[in-house]
Design a protein around this motif. Structure first.
Motif: not given
Lengths: 114, 115
Positions: A90-91, A106-109, B36-37, B43-45
């Protein structure tokens, strides 16, 4: 305003190969941070780049490296992949400074190493 | 050393009820921020709420509020009127000004909302 984008979203690599992941921050954000998420270790900080300079680094081996370009886009590279590198990467982007409370991911890789 | 502790691995809550997710932290830096996330199965935070260490009032964002007790070093998340879409993993995180934008995360709490 567009959010943080990461490419690619999914990646399958073989042990020993190398991989490059890309992150484009929110427009105007100068800080990009990278995190690794695994079921065993949770979310761990890899490194942060601010204005093209690495500002912070987590406790990861030298196989993990990164860089940031003048347009704030960032890449991270993992060389000599190991099975344990399989993770969600994640970034997060932030304006930095007094607006450090703005941290957007971001949504991640999702990287799978076989 | 910076540390975030979330002691509840999993929680259940009935739809429309309120739920509190616990978070305690440890830091020697007087200036820090707490986040808090929410992380759905995709998977997205997703950023929920932020509390700065010098903020006098507890942060609120819609149905989310942060119960900040500085002396006890706790930053619990309260979700009011739970919805089925609130089912997800929730992470508490801390940023110390000394370390730039580095976030230290807790292990997370899985929340399941029952209908």
């Amino acid at each position: 305003k567009a959010g943080v984008t990461q490419t690619p979203r999914y990646l399958i690599k073989t042990r020993g190969q190398q991989v490059t992941l890309s992150c484009s921050p929110i427009s105007g954000h100068r800080s990009v941070s990278w995190y690794q998420q695994t079921p065993g270790q949770g979310l761990q900080f890899l490194f942060e780049y601010f204005s093209e300079t690495q500002r912070n680094k987590g406790n990861f081996p030298g196989r993990f490296s990164g860089r940031q370009f003048s347009n704030s886009r960032s890449e991270m590279n993992v060389s000599t992949l190991e099975l344990g590198d399989s993770a969600l990467y994640l970034c997060a982007s932030s304006p930095g400074g007094d607006r450090g409370y703005e941290q957007y991911f971001g949504p991640g890789t999702r990287l799978t190493v076989t | 050393a910076q540390k975030i502790t979330q002691t509840q691995p999993g929680m259940f809550v009935q739809e429309k009820e309120a739920v509190t997710l616990d978070c305690t932290y440890d830091t020697s830096d007087p200036s820090y921020g707490l986040f808090w996330y929410k992380q759905p199965s995709s998977g997205e935070m997703i950023f929920l709420i932020y509390q700065g260490s010098y903020d006098q009032q507890n942060a609120t964002e819609g149905r989310y509020s942060l119960n900040f007790q500085k002396a006890r070093k706790s930053a619990n998340l309260v979700i009011s009127a739970s919805q089925l879409g609130d089912s997800a993993m929730y992470f508490c995180a801390m940023r110390e000004d000394l370390y730039g934008n580095k976030l230290v995360f807790g292990a997370g709490t899985i929340l399941r909302v029952k209908s």
